[in-house]
Design a protein around this motif. Sequence first.
Motif, mmCIF file in Angstrom:
data_model
loop_
_atom_site.group_PDB
_atom_site.id
_atom_site.type_symbol
_atom_site.label_atom_id
_atom_site.label_comp_id
_atom_site.label_asym_id
_atom_site.label_seq_id
_atom_site.Cartn_x
_atom_site.Cartn_y
_atom_site.Cartn_z
ATOM 1 N N THR A 1 0.824 -1.207 0.000
ATOM 2 C CA THR A 1 0.000 0.000 0.000
ATOM 3 C C THR A 1 0.860 1.261 0.000
ATOM 4 O O THR A 1 0.349 2.352 -0.251
ATOM 5 N N ASP A 2 2.153 1.117 0.282
ATOM 6 C CA ASP A 2 3.096 2.234 0.248
ATOM 7 C C ASP A 2 3.640 2.346 -1.179
ATOM 8 O O ASP A 2 4.326 1.438 -1.655
ATOM 9 N N PRO A 3 3.368 3.456 -1.890
ATOM 10 C CA PRO A 3 3.826 3.573 -3.289
ATOM 11 C C PRO A 3 5.325 3.424 -3.446
ATOM 12 O O PRO A 3 5.802 2.842 -4.430
ATOM 13 N N LYS A 4 6.098 3.929 -2.468
ATOM 14 C CA LYS A 4 7.553 3.845 -2.572
ATOM 15 C C LYS A 4 8.010 2.398 -2.476
ATOM 16 O O LYS A 4 8.835 1.935 -3.272
ATOM 17 N N GLN A 5 7.487 1.650 -1.487
ATOM 18 C CA GLN A 5 7.855 0.243 -1.359
ATOM 19 C C GLN A 5 7.377 -0.552 -2.580
ATOM 20 O O GLN A 5 8.060 -1.475 -3.025
ATOM 21 N N ARG A 6 6.222 -0.205 -3.079
ATOM 22 C CA ARG A 6 5.684 -0.918 -4.236
ATOM 23 C C ARG A 6 6.584 -0.733 -5.458
ATOM 24 O O ARG A 6 6.801 -1.667 -6.227
ATOM 25 N N SER A 7 7.107 0.475 -5.664
ATOM 26 C CA SER A 7 7.963 0.735 -6.817
ATOM 27 C C SER A 7 9.360 0.130 -6.650
ATOM 28 O O SER A 7 10.035 -0.177 -7.629
ATOM 29 N N GLU A 8 9.811 -0.036 -5.395
ATOM 30 C CA GLU A 8 11.149 -0.562 -5.146
ATOM 31 C C GLU A 8 11.180 -2.083 -5.092
ATOM 32 O O GLU A 8 12.259 -2.683 -5.140
ATOM 33 N N ALA A 9 10.022 -2.722 -4.994
ATOM 34 C CA ALA A 9 9.984 -4.179 -4.868
ATOM 35 C C ALA A 9 10.571 -4.852 -6.109
ATOM 36 O O ALA A 9 10.154 -4.576 -7.239
ATOM 37 N N GLY A 10 11.550 -5.717 -5.889
ATOM 38 C CA GLY A 10 12.154 -6.462 -6.988
ATOM 39 C C GLY A 10 13.006 -5.631 -7.913
ATOM 40 O O GLY A 10 13.354 -6.088 -9.014
ATOM 41 N N LYS A 11 13.389 -4.427 -7.515
ATOM 42 C CA LYS A 11 14.151 -3.541 -8.389
ATOM 43 C C LYS A 11 15.564 -4.096 -8.599
ATOM 44 O O LYS A 11 16.199 -4.586 -7.680
ATOM 45 N N ASN A 12 16.049 -3.988 -9.843
ATOM 46 C CA ASN A 12 17.403 -4.417 -10.238
ATOM 47 C C ASN A 12 17.629 -5.925 -10.083
ATOM 48 O O ASN A 12 18.771 -6.378 -10.039
ATOM 49 N N ALA A 13 16.552 -6.688 -9.990
ATOM 50 C CA ALA A 13 16.719 -8.143 -9.886
ATOM 51 C C ALA A 13 16.964 -8.743 -11.262
ATOM 52 O O ALA A 13 16.474 -8.252 -12.282
ATOM 53 N N LYS A 14 17.736 -9.803 -11.298
ATOM 54 C CA LYS A 14 18.000 -10.513 -12.536
ATOM 55 C C LYS A 14 16.866 -11.495 -12.828
ATOM 56 O O LYS A 14 16.151 -11.914 -11.907
ATOM 57 N N PRO A 15 16.683 -11.870 -14.083
ATOM 58 C CA PRO A 15 15.630 -12.845 -14.404
ATOM 59 C C PRO A 15 15.812 -14.173 -13.676
ATOM 60 O O PRO A 15 14.827 -14.871 -13.407
ATOM 61 N N THR A 16 17.049 -14.512 -13.328
ATOM 62 C CA THR A 16 17.302 -15.783 -12.652
ATOM 63 C C THR A 16 17.112 -15.702 -11.147
ATOM 64 O O THR A 16 17.249 -16.713 -10.452
ATOM 65 N N ASP A 17 16.783 -14.513 -10.605
ATOM 66 C CA ASP A 17 16.585 -14.345 -9.168
ATOM 67 C C ASP A 17 15.119 -14.541 -8.791
ATOM 68 O O ASP A 17 14.214 -14.266 -9.583
ATOM 69 N N SER A 18 14.911 -15.019 -7.554
ATOM 70 C CA SER A 18 13.572 -14.968 -6.969
ATOM 71 C C SER A 18 13.358 -13.558 -6.431
ATOM 72 O O SER A 18 14.299 -12.916 -5.941
ATOM 73 N N ILE A 19 12.150 -13.047 -6.525
ATOM 74 C CA ILE A 19 11.887 -11.659 -6.154
ATOM 75 C C ILE A 19 10.618 -11.553 -5.331
ATOM 76 O O ILE A 19 9.799 -12.486 -5.271
ATOM 77 N N VAL A 20 10.453 -10.405 -4.679
ATOM 78 C CA VAL A 20 9.177 -10.025 -4.077
ATOM 79 C C VAL A 20 8.539 -9.008 -5.015
ATOM 80 O O VAL A 20 9.229 -8.218 -5.660
ATOM 81 N N ALA A 21 7.216 -9.003 -5.104
ATOM 82 C CA ALA A 21 6.514 -8.106 -6.021
ATOM 83 C C ALA A 21 5.126 -7.824 -5.479
ATOM 84 O O ALA A 21 4.618 -8.542 -4.596
ATOM 85 N N CYS A 22 4.514 -6.775 -6.024
ATOM 86 C CA CYS A 22 3.167 -6.369 -5.626
ATOM 87 C C CYS A 22 2.229 -6.479 -6.815
ATOM 88 O O CYS A 22 2.633 -6.348 -7.974
ATOM 89 N N GLY A 23 0.968 -6.699 -6.501
ATOM 90 C CA GLY A 23 -0.072 -6.715 -7.520
ATOM 91 C C GLY A 23 -1.365 -6.205 -6.939
ATOM 92 O O GLY A 23 -1.526 -6.132 -5.713
#
Length: 590
Positions: free
Chosen positions: A237-259
């Motif tokens: 719900t925080d726009p800043k955290q939402r935009s930073e989630a998974g930033k600069n991650a490689k395709p081979t990495d597991s990530i956190v993301a929002c939807g």
Amino acid sequence: MAAPKKGRGPAGGQGRPGRALALILIAMVALAGGMFLSGHTTPRLGIDLAGGTSITLEAQNQPGKPNAINQTNMDTAVGIIERRVNGLGVSEAEVQTQGNKNIIVNIPKGTNSKQAQEQVGTTAQLYFRPVLTVQASGPEAPKPSASGTPKPGESAQGEDKATDEDKPKGEEATGSEATPSASATTQGRAVTGALKKDDPTPGASDKPKASESPEASPSADPATAKLQEEFTKLDCTDPKQRSEAGKNAKPTDSIVACGSNVPGSYEKYILGPAEVSGSDVDDAKGAIDQQSGEWIVSMEFTSKGAKKFQTITGRLSQQQPPMNQFAIVLDGEVVSAPSVRTALSKNAQISGSFDQQSAEDLGNILSYGALPLTFKEVSVTTVTAALGSEQLQAGLIAGAIGLALVIIYLVVYYRGLAFIALLSLLVSGILTYTIMSLLGPAIGFALNLPAVCGAIVAIGITADSFIVYFERVRDEIREGRTLRPAIERAWPRARRTILVSDFVSFLAAAVLFIVTVGKVQGFAFTLGLTTLLDVVVVFLFTKPLMTLMGRTKFFSKGGPWSGLDPKRLGAQPPLRRSRRVNAPTEPKEA
């Protein structure tokens, strides 16, 4: 055999000028009729005249790809962004590079311009990632279970089991096999498709038992402890955290993301490494399912993408919710996370709680979402329609002043011949206006300020062609010929000069159109179009009309106001050359 009479041109020249005039008249009527029948009675205006939005995107360096920002990738990104925006019906949008790492997107005000602006901002790469964990995100959201995945019988959003009354309308996923649908499944969507004969059909025995921890659980690997901590702290719900989630991650990495399923409501995810990219999608579009009558998104993969998609869906179909879902991730955000019922291959359908707009938007993203670079939105500038109308008014005033000066010059210097020139300018203006109006819906041509400047410059080019012909005729009269032979003898020389001049102008316009981008191309296009029309008007209107006017008494008599007065032109009388009489010789003396 009788000799042909001298002073008479070819049948199509002096003898039948009416045919050429009839031909250009038919062309004018046809173009005007097409313009009114199509409903496009005015040229389509560009962003600087109609108003709109200009977005500047800057390419970002990617981890492990120091040389990713190059001309090839930039050109590819321009093409994809342009197709993505045009896929929404904004055909007059302009997408162009600026410098080495910037892309300028101009979206004129109009239908779907808002949706286009939103999709232009999401310019990162598109990936299909398996869902490992999903949970509602917010200050009061329950914490995930220790295993990182919902326990059997639990909702992915909390500990209370979801009931049929709690499920939003249209969320129930469809498939060949009935399985529980957790309320956290994004938009309640499912992926279905036709199984091939050689596709693996998952059996019930292949699914993990309720007491077993899923093999892909993020907590099963100590290396994912940091990822689990990020997931716990993430507040979508925080726009800043939402935009930073998974930033600069490689395709081979597991990530956190929002939807987001519902506006104002967010889910957070732990997603596995990307297994399918947007470049593997050959085509996708929103459509109505003929059987259910509901909106769906149909996808078609490339040959390589079909193999990848078959592998991931075959594995996910054997998992329990929510690990039977794959997330469609664009710019680090989950735009959809449908569940998988069975292994799929080349064709698939995403069904669920779609309306027409959401189905078309997702189809557009899937079709044109795979960019070779990641971009950052640097600036967004809004151009108001009021400013555009002022600029258009200023351009029209400048054009009117230029046209008035040309008319004054023609009337003062050429007098009666100015009537022929003005009619030719009027015909050229009608042809230019109707063609520009029809080119808008046909090829997406938009009239901008540089294009208006090109039309103004064309007034001088067209008038120059008339002047060349008029001067050739006057030169013939200065040499002592009468008007009708002068008109025909002057035409071959004037024609050659006009063609060479127009060819140079058209060549310059073509080169300018090829080597430039954006608004300058509008100037080059208009200049080239009006140059071609100048040739048409001079050949099919000005010359035949001049032939007809030469047969009238006003012009043939060479009066002072005709512009062809032999005395004013300095012709030496007699106008017709007489035979030279030899002087009598004196008889020689014997």
